[in-house]
Design a protein around this motif. Structure first.
Motif, PDB file in Angstrom:
ATOM      1  N   GLU A  43      51.085 -13.102 -44.706  1.00 55.99           N
ATOM      2  CA  GLU A  43      50.286 -14.211 -43.821  1.00 55.99           C
ATOM      3  C   GLU A  43      51.522 -14.273 -42.810  1.00 55.99           C
ATOM      4  N   GLU A  44      52.133 -12.611 -42.128  1.00 56.23           N
ATOM      5  CA  GLU A  44      52.952 -12.925 -41.096  1.00 56.23           C
ATOM      6  C   GLU A  44      52.162 -11.753 -40.577  1.00 56.23           C
ATOM      7  N   TYR A  45      52.530 -11.861 -38.937  1.00 53.29           N
ATOM      8  CA  TYR A  45      52.048 -10.673 -38.114  1.00 53.29           C
ATOM      9  C   TYR A  45      53.034  -9.583 -37.850  1.00 53.29           C
ATOM     10  N   ASP A  46      53.106  -8.801 -38.342  1.00 56.42           N
ATOM     11  CA  ASP A  46      54.482  -7.589 -38.423  1.00 56.42           C
ATOM     12  C   ASP A  46      52.812  -6.693 -38.837  1.00 56.42           C
ATOM     13  N   CYS A  47      51.260  -6.518 -38.543  1.00 57.39           N
ATOM     14  CA  CYS A  47      50.512  -5.192 -38.330  1.00 57.39           C
ATOM     15  C   CYS A  47      50.270  -5.328 -37.099  1.00 57.39           C
ATOM     16  N   CYS A  48      50.328  -5.246 -36.114  1.00 57.04           N
ATOM     17  CA  CYS A  48      50.076  -5.636 -34.779  1.00 57.04           C
ATOM     18  C   CYS A  48      50.225  -4.158 -33.709  1.00 57.04           C
ATOM     19  N   TRP A  49      48.960  -3.520 -33.494  1.00 62.89           N
ATOM     20  CA  TRP A  49      48.184  -2.845 -32.623  1.00 62.89           C
ATOM     21  C   TRP A  49      48.355  -2.335 -31.221  1.00 62.89           C
ATOM     22  N   CYS A  50      48.674  -1.888 -30.497  1.00 63.92           N
ATOM     23  CA  CYS A  50      48.212  -2.109 -29.000  1.00 63.92           C
ATOM     24  C   CYS A  50      47.096  -0.397 -29.061  1.00 63.92           C
ATOM     25  N   LYS A  51      45.922  -0.307 -27.394  1.00 63.50           N
ATOM     26  CA  LYS A  51      45.754   1.333 -27.251  1.00 63.50           C
ATOM     27  C   LYS A  51      45.277   0.712 -26.816  1.00 63.50           C
ATOM     28  N   GLN A  52      45.127   0.950 -24.763  1.00 67.09           N
ATOM     29  CA  GLN A  52      44.402   0.222 -23.720  1.00 67.09           C
ATOM     30  C   GLN A  52      43.142   1.031 -24.058  1.00 67.09           C
ATOM     31  N   GLU A  53      41.768   0.572 -23.727  1.00 65.29           N
ATOM     32  CA  GLU A  53      40.526   0.325 -24.504  1.00 65.29           C
ATOM     33  C   GLU A  53      39.702  -0.095 -22.824  1.00 65.29           C
ATOM     34  N   SER A  54      39.794  -1.678 -22.978  1.00 64.59           N
ATOM     35  CA  SER A  54      38.836  -2.705 -22.467  1.00 64.59           C
ATOM     36  C   SER A  54      39.198  -3.277 -21.600  1.00 64.59           C
ATOM     37  N   TYR A  55      40.671  -3.086 -21.139  1.00 62.50           N
ATOM     38  CA  TYR A  55      41.189  -3.816 -20.142  1.00 62.50           C
ATOM     39  C   TYR A  55      42.248  -3.108 -19.247  1.00 62.50           C
ATOM     40  N   LYS A  56      41.951  -2.942 -17.506  1.00 66.84           N
ATOM     41  CA  LYS A  56      42.264  -2.005 -17.092  1.00 66.84           C
ATOM     42  C   LYS A  56      43.776  -1.734 -16.797  1.00 66.84           C
ATOM     43  N   LYS A  57      44.817  -2.528 -17.001  1.00 67.14           N
ATOM     44  CA  LYS A  57      46.146  -1.835 -16.870  1.00 67.14           C
ATOM     45  C   LYS A  57      46.736  -1.688 -18.692  1.00 67.14           C
ATOM     46  N   LYS A  58      47.526  -1.020 -19.218  1.00 66.15           N
ATOM     47  CA  LYS A  58      47.611  -0.978 -20.166  1.00 66.15           C
ATOM     48  C   LYS A  58      49.275  -1.516 -20.595  1.00 66.15           C
ATOM     49  N   ILE A  59      49.403  -2.334 -22.070  1.00 73.26           N
ATOM     50  CA  ILE A  59      50.244  -3.302 -21.788  1.00 73.26           C
ATOM     51  C   ILE A  59      51.131  -2.894 -22.764  1.00 73.26           C
ATOM     52  N   ARG A  60      51.248  -2.337 -23.662  1.00 71.79           N
ATOM     53  CA  ARG A  60      52.711  -1.392 -23.385  1.00 71.79           C
ATOM     54  C   ARG A  60      52.745   0.235 -23.517  1.00 71.79           C
ATOM     55  N   ASP A  61      53.726   0.673 -24.025  1.00 71.14           N
ATOM     56  CA  ASP A  61      54.449   1.972 -23.365  1.00 71.14           C
ATOM     57  C   ASP A  61      53.566   3.026 -25.036  1.00 71.14           C
ATOM     58  N   THR A  62      53.952   2.148 -25.927  1.00 69.74           N
ATOM     59  CA  THR A  62      53.329   2.747 -26.942  1.00 69.74           C
ATOM     60  C   THR A  62      51.777   3.007 -28.252  1.00 69.74           C
ATOM     61  N   ASP A  63      51.661   3.609 -29.071  1.00 63.38           N
ATOM     62  CA  ASP A  63      50.576   3.440 -30.244  1.00 63.38           C
ATOM     63  C   ASP A  63      50.978   2.570 -31.098  1.00 63.38           C
ATOM     64  N   ASP A  64      52.563   2.522 -31.862  1.00 64.69           N
ATOM     65  CA  ASP A  64      52.805   2.230 -32.457  1.00 64.69           C
ATOM     66  C   ASP A  64      52.199   0.357 -33.156  1.00 64.69           C
ATOM     67  N   LEU A  65      52.827   0.617 -33.967  1.00 59.34           N
ATOM     68  CA  LEU A  65      53.147  -1.210 -34.861  1.00 59.34           C
ATOM     69  C   LEU A  65      54.206  -1.682 -34.375  1.00 59.34           C
TER      70      LEU A  65
END
Length: 81
Positions: A43-65
């Motif tokens: 129940e921890e938020y420790d499996c998060c990820w980011c990949k730019q697809e639907s928003y204009k700006k990239k949120i993180r510089d890596t696709d790592d979890l």
């Protein structure tokens, strides 16, 4: 990190149909995979990820979890004069 809003990233969604999604097995998802907040068996938020697809700006510089402790979502509304 504290409350330093200078480090914040403001990005606009390009496809309103993909702005925000909630799935029973994940927390909220912003865009297709722009930010996905995943919850594991503990129940921890420790499996998060980011990949730019639907928003204009990239949120993180890596696709790592990554993990987070908590999150806040703000809606910015243009004020009519």
């Amino acid at each position: 990190m504290g409350n330093n809003f200078k480090d914040s990233i403001l990005s606009y969604v390009q496809d309103m149909n993909r702005a925000l999604f909630y799935h029973a097995e994940f927390g909220p998802t912003f865009g297709s995979d722009d930010i996905t907040i995943g919850v594991d068996d503990s129940e921890e938020y420790d499996c998060c990820w980011c990949k730019q697809e639907s928003y204009k700006k990239k949120i993180r510089d890596t696709d790592d979890l990554f993990s987070i402790e908590d999150y806040e979502v703000f809606q910015i509304i243009k004020k009519d004069d």
